[in-house]
Design an enzyme around this catalytic site. Structure first.
Site, short mmCIF file in Angstrom:
data_model
loop_
_atom_site.label_atom_id
_atom_site.label_comp_id
_atom_site.label_asym_id
_atom_site.label_seq_id
_atom_site.Cartn_x
_atom_site.Cartn_y
_atom_site.Cartn_z
N PHE A 152 21.56 -24.14 10.63
CA PHE A 152 22.92 -24.13 10.07
C PHE A 152 23.39 -25.57 9.89
O PHE A 152 24.54 -25.90 10.16
CB PHE A 152 23.86 -23.34 11.01
CG PHE A 152 23.40 -21.93 11.23
CD1 PHE A 152 23.66 -20.95 10.29
CD2 PHE A 152 22.68 -21.59 12.36
CE1 PHE A 152 23.22 -19.63 10.47
CE2 PHE A 152 22.23 -20.28 12.57
CZ PHE A 152 22.50 -19.31 11.62
N LEU A 250 38.48 -23.97 3.05
CA LEU A 250 39.60 -23.52 2.21
C LEU A 250 40.04 -24.66 1.30
O LEU A 250 41.19 -24.74 0.92
CB LEU A 250 40.77 -23.05 3.08
CG LEU A 250 40.58 -21.73 3.83
CD1 LEU A 250 41.83 -21.37 4.61
CD2 LEU A 250 40.22 -20.59 2.86
N GLY A 257 28.18 -26.55 -4.41
CA GLY A 257 26.86 -26.88 -4.96
C GLY A 257 25.91 -27.04 -3.79
O GLY A 257 26.13 -26.47 -2.73
N CYS A 260 21.84 -25.06 -0.67
CA CYS A 260 21.89 -23.80 0.08
C CYS A 260 22.76 -22.72 -0.55
O CYS A 260 22.27 -21.66 -0.90
CB CYS A 260 22.37 -24.07 1.50
SG CYS A 260 21.17 -25.02 2.44
N LYS A 263 21.71 -21.17 -4.03
CA LYS A 263 20.40 -20.51 -3.93
C LYS A 263 20.48 -19.28 -3.02
O LYS A 263 19.97 -18.21 -3.35
CB LYS A 263 19.42 -21.54 -3.37
CG LYS A 263 18.10 -21.03 -2.88
CD LYS A 263 17.16 -22.18 -2.55
CE LYS A 263 17.26 -22.67 -1.13
NZ LYS A 263 16.60 -21.85 -0.13
#
Ligand code: UDX
Length: 434
Positions: A152, A250, A257, A260, A263
């Site tokens: 992550f 937010l 973009g 990750c 896609k």
């Protein structure tokens, strides 16, 4: 301490290898590209990531971080814990291209002469672990434990994210492998979600899909703010303070973009469809994002009806600040549309130097980009643009000039005080050039 191999030295693999070595494990990072391996072995990072080069050099000096290519086969490279961190780019149909993952897993399985734990760090769609196990692991000569251990990490914050993660996900049906993974991460204070492989894979995709949803949601609200004259900054603050919603992700603008979100959302949509499920919400998230990135063109065409022979400055090319990564950057869609309209486009990015977009000119300072420009589009919220002297900008631009703030990062009052027209996404009066 564990013996670890990390296969693939892209963002994820390199951060994994360097951080595990920093924690004291004995790490070999492997890549098929000998030039990359030579560069890393000499202590130079192949990616732009704050802090990584220090850790890389420390690992090399300590002697517990080494680099290798698989030119002599996989056998001697397989460690007790072997991570797969090769790329899973988007295929033409939107699916994740798993060919590199399959080829590495197949190579490892056929070369292994003793049991080991195979840890999938590459982002692979739900169901992949089960399919790999059935196709390759079931008839391996030695026992191979399979673990899904998604990452992550945010680009630009990857080292911090490694050590201060919100959670570590360990997906496996093998208790001994789970114990080995817990030991590997013993120095990181974080909740551990131990679950089955498919759930671990789903956690990764659901996290990215949810964050993408938050961004597309706030962008829809911002577009509505433009229609009714409300201010998205106040709205974002107002809803983000509700702890059930949370204030992160937010920030309205020209959309997400990077390597990750675009896609992974498309791959999740694809895998849902393949499994007979229409993920309607996710489809809308993707559609909103595709539309959002075209906003600068739509509004510039409105403000400057004839772009022919006008100069437009594109400020920022990377998909976000503090990275040189331009994958799925909105600039890649915006620039061709502007050049098709006859604009002469100059692009400046403080870090992403190596990328060319056909028809546009790369310049090496913000001032050369703005020189003679009738409009400037902020694509990336680099600090250099936030701090820019807009009074001076006015003196070099072709007046009357428009600033389209695609990241809502500038002070509208300062831009307007300089005599420039300010446009943004959902900021009160933005499109009226007030
Ligand atoms: C993301 C996830 O955050 C990370 O957990 C995952 O492992 C990889 O993908 P990254 O791609 O590095 O990380 O970028 P992130 O900082 O999450 O931003 C993604 C995109 O969303 C950027 O283009 C950013 O500009 C955009 N964004 C983010 C917004 O438009 N608004 C926001 O409020 C937040």
């Amino acid at each position: 301490m564990s013996q670890v191999t990390v296969i693939g030295t892209g963002y994820v693999g390199l951060v994994t290898g360097v951080c595990l070595a920093h924690s004291g494990h004995d790490v070999i990072c492997v890549d098929i590209d000998p030039a990359k391996i030579a560069m890393l072995a000499s202590g130079t990072s192949t990616i732009y990531e704050p802090g990584i080069e220090d850790l890389l050099r420390q690992g090399i000096d300590r002697g517990n971080l080494r680099f290798a290519t698989p030119e002599n086969g996989w056998r001697d490279l397989i460690a007790d814990i072997t991570f797969v961190a090769v790329g899973t780019p988007m295929a033409a149909n939107g699916a994740a291209d798993l060919s590199a993952v399959r080829s590495v897993v197949e190579g490892l399985v056929s070369a292994a002469e003793r049991p080991f734990t195979l840890v999938m760090k590459s982002t692979v769609p739900p169901g992949t672990g089960a399919a790999l196990a059935e196709r390759f692991l079931s008839d391996a000569r030695v026992a191979i434990s399979y673990v899904s251990n998604p990452e992550f990490l945010r680009e630009g914050h990857a080292i911090d994210d490694w050590y201060t993660t919100d959670r570590i996900v360990i997906g496996t049906n093998d208790a001994a492998a789970e114990a080995r993974m817990r030991e590997l991460y013993a120095d990181i204070e974080s909740p551990i979600i131990a679950t089955d492989v498919s759930s671990a894979e789903t956690i990764k995709y659901a996290s990215n899909a949810f964050l993408s949803t938050k961004i597309s949601f706030i962008n829809e609200i911002a577009n509505l703010c433009d229609c009714i004259g409300a201010d998205i900054d106040a709205v974002s603050r107002g809803i983000g303070l509700d702890t059930r919603i949370g204030s992160q992700f937010l920030r309205a603008g020209i959309g997400y973009g990077g390597s990750c979100f675009p896609k992974d959302t498309r791959a999740l949509d694809f895998i849902a469809t393949l499994n007979g499920y229409q993920f309607t919400l996710l489809k809308s998230v993707i559609e909103v994002n595709n539309r959002q990135r075209l906003l600068p063109v739509v509004h510039l065409l409105h403000a400057l009806p004839d772009l022919h022979d006008r100069s437009v400055a594109i400020l920022g090319l990377s998909f976000k600040p503090n990275t040189d990564d331009v994958r799925e950057s909105p600039a890649l869609d915006i620039v061709p549309l502007l050049t098709e309209e006859g604009a002469s486009v100059k692009i400046y990015d403080p870090v992403a130097h190596d990328v060319q977009i056909p028809g546009a000119t790369r310049v090496d300072s913000v001032w050369s980009a703005l020189e003679g420009a009738s409009a400037a589009v902020i694509v990336t919220e680099w600090e250099e643009f936030v701090q820019l002297d807009w009074q001076h900008a006015k003196t070099v631009m072709c007046m009357p000039a428009v600033i389209f703030d695609g990241r809502n990062c500038l002070d509208p009052l300062a831009i307007r005080a300089a005599g420039l027209t300010y446009m943004a996404v959902g900021r009160d009066g933005a499109h009226r050039g007030a």
